[in-house]
Design a protein around this motif. Structure first.
Motif: not given
Length: 509
Positions: A252-268
């Motif tokens: 159950d790492v959904d919240a942390e994983f979602q933060d990383m997904i959103e951050a990576s979209k902006f980073a890219n």
């Protein structure tokens, strides 16, 4: 995507209370192995300071310094003031400064492990060159390769530790880097204590043994897993989630994983992170990336540790006693780092920085008074006063070890959003090495000209940095690494100048 739908850090909302996970053996081992890279920085600080006081080394490369050292009538504060000797110590820091900026691209595009491996190999080459040096050119070439290794290692390792650690223990695990650095210093001091008796070639053994921590760093980089943040940033979302589940010990790492997904979209979407860092919304992080490492060096700790054998000989200790005393300060620094590891995630960063600053100011002022009243040209301190100076220096080192030592690296490594994290850490390392270079270049001249005033010089800077922390550094304890932007928006000062969340980033090419 330009990033207009995201907050400035690339994360849409706070999810900290939803984060799940525990400390796993896997993440602890990974952090320990990564932190070993910090030992190369510490080893160089300790080894170089001892080697530059060894007669065999000075006779071969800096005979004028050796001659001054042997003259009893020489000014006590000026025995070691030599431009060539300063260039030897400083060349490493310039090379590291440039390398840290280069490492930003490698760390971002190829991962944290790639920079760790590059740093280890470069340091290994530098150690080999220094151990077999037959002239100044070869000696400084080795120093430059060592600097490249330190630049890459210091840029990547704190980032790796901050990204691997769970939020509630990020401070303590990140400080494994500082612990490894202090262990490197202590080990170097112990080696110098033994090799200074092996005249005239003991210095070669001291410099050559730097290959051992370099080898560990290289092997560690090869064996370590990549951080989930880096994997997701580079498009490996599924692999990143698997690593995240493994290091958190649950699915159950959904919240942390979602933060990383959103951050990576902006980073890219950010093609020029260094340019983007100049935007107003990133002002708090940029200020901390500059001032935290600058202040860390302006405590005067590098001067005390790097030149400890020189300082103690200057105060009248014999060669053996000076190395023994500097080894004592190294042991004290290692011990004090455990204080910080044990308390940083409970007391917070600000408490440790402010309390450490107050103790360091007191110690510097006391040493300055003793040196000013009881020590001058052609004089030696009495045994009692010499012991008191060593005690004050050790107490100073203890305070540094629980405050600016580890936190000068920890705070900058945890505050940047993903799109700026690699570039931000490069700036942190570059500023650290720039001021290390400046102090290394001018310290002996300052010691010669300011005499005991050198301690008041550093005490003044510590006063400024303690006030700075009190006013401008918010508490980062317990704040998820991808949600740091929300912290700045709640701070009394930074919220006044921080950008409004609706500003979209347009730096796309």
């Amino acid at each position: 995507m330009a990033g207009g739908s995201f907050a400035p850090a690339g994360v849409a909302k706070e999810r900290a209370e939803q984060y799940q996970g525990r400390v796993t053996g896997y993440v602890v081992v990974a952090c320990i192995v990564a932190a070993i890279g910090g030992s190369i920085f510490g080893y160089d600080i300790g080894i170089s300071g001892g080697v530059t006081s060894m007669d065999g080394f000075l006779k071969k490369f800096f005979p004028s310094v050796y001659k001054n050292k042997r003259h009893a009538h020489e000014n006590n504060y000026c025995k070691y003031d030599n431009h060539g000797l300063a260039a030897f110590t400083s060349s490493l820091y310039l090379a590291g400064l440039v390398a840290s900026l280069m490492a930003s691209t490698v760390t971002s595009k190829y991962g944290r492990r790639a920079s760790i491996i590059c740093g280890g190999i470069s340091f290994l080459i530098g150690a080999a060159l220094n151990a077999s040096a037959s002239n100044i050119a070869m000696l400084i070439s080795g120093r430059i390769m060592l600097g490249v290794g330190i630049g890459f290692g210091n840029q990547a390792i704190p980032l790796y530790l901050s990204e691997m650690a769970p939020t509630h223990l990020r401070g303590g695990l990140n400080m494994m880097f500082q612990l490894a650095t202090t262990l490197g210093i202590f080990t170097a001091n112990m080696i110098n204590f033994g090799t200074q008796k092996l005249e005239p070639w003991g210095w070669r053994l001291s410099l050559g043994l730097a290959a051992i921590p370099a080898l560990f760093m290289t092997l560690g980089g090869i064996l370590l897993p990549e951080t989930p943040n880096s994997l997701i940033e580079r498009g490996s979302n599924e692999k990143g989630r698997k690593v995240l589940e493994r290091i958190r010990g649950l699915g159950d790492v959904d919240a942390e994983f979602q933060d990383m997904i959103e951050a990576s979209k902006f980073a890219n979407s950010i093609k020029h992170p260094f340019r983007n860092m100049l935007k107003k919304r990133n002002r708090p992080e940029l200020v901390m990336a500059i001032f935290m490492p600058m202040f860390q060096i302006l405590t005067g700790i590098n001067s005390i540790l790097f030149y400890a054998p020189v300082l103690f000989q200057t105060m009248g200790f014999g060669a053996n006693a000076s190395l023994y005393s500097s080894a004592l300060t190294g042991a004290v620094l290692v011990s004090s780092t455990f204080i910080s590891i044990a308390t940083v995630d409970r007391l917070g960063r600000r408490v440790l920085l402010i309390s450490g600053g107050m103790v360091m100011i007191t110690c510097q002022v006391i040493v300055a008074i003793i040196m000013g009243i009881k020590f001058g040209d052609n004089q030696e301190l009495s045994k009692g006063y010499s012991v008191l100076v060593v005690v004050m220096i050790c107490l100073f080192v203890v305070a540094f070890g629980w405050s600016w030592g580890p936190l000068g690296w920890t705070v900058p490594s945890e505050i940047f959003p993903l799109e700026l994290r690699s570039a931000g850490q490069s700036i942190t390392v570059a500023v650290n090495l720039l001021f290390t270079f400046i102090i290394a270049q001018i310290f002996l001249a300052l010691l010669c000209n300011l005499k005991f005033g050198i301690f008041l010089f550093f005490a003044g800077w510590i006063t400024i940095m303690t006030i700075f922390v009190y006013l401008f550094l918010p508490e980062t304890k317990g704040v998820p690494i991808e949600e740091m932007t929300f912290m700045w928006n709640k701070h009394w000062f930074w919220k006044r100048i921080n950008v409004d969340h609706s500003e979209a980033d347009t730096t796309v090419g």
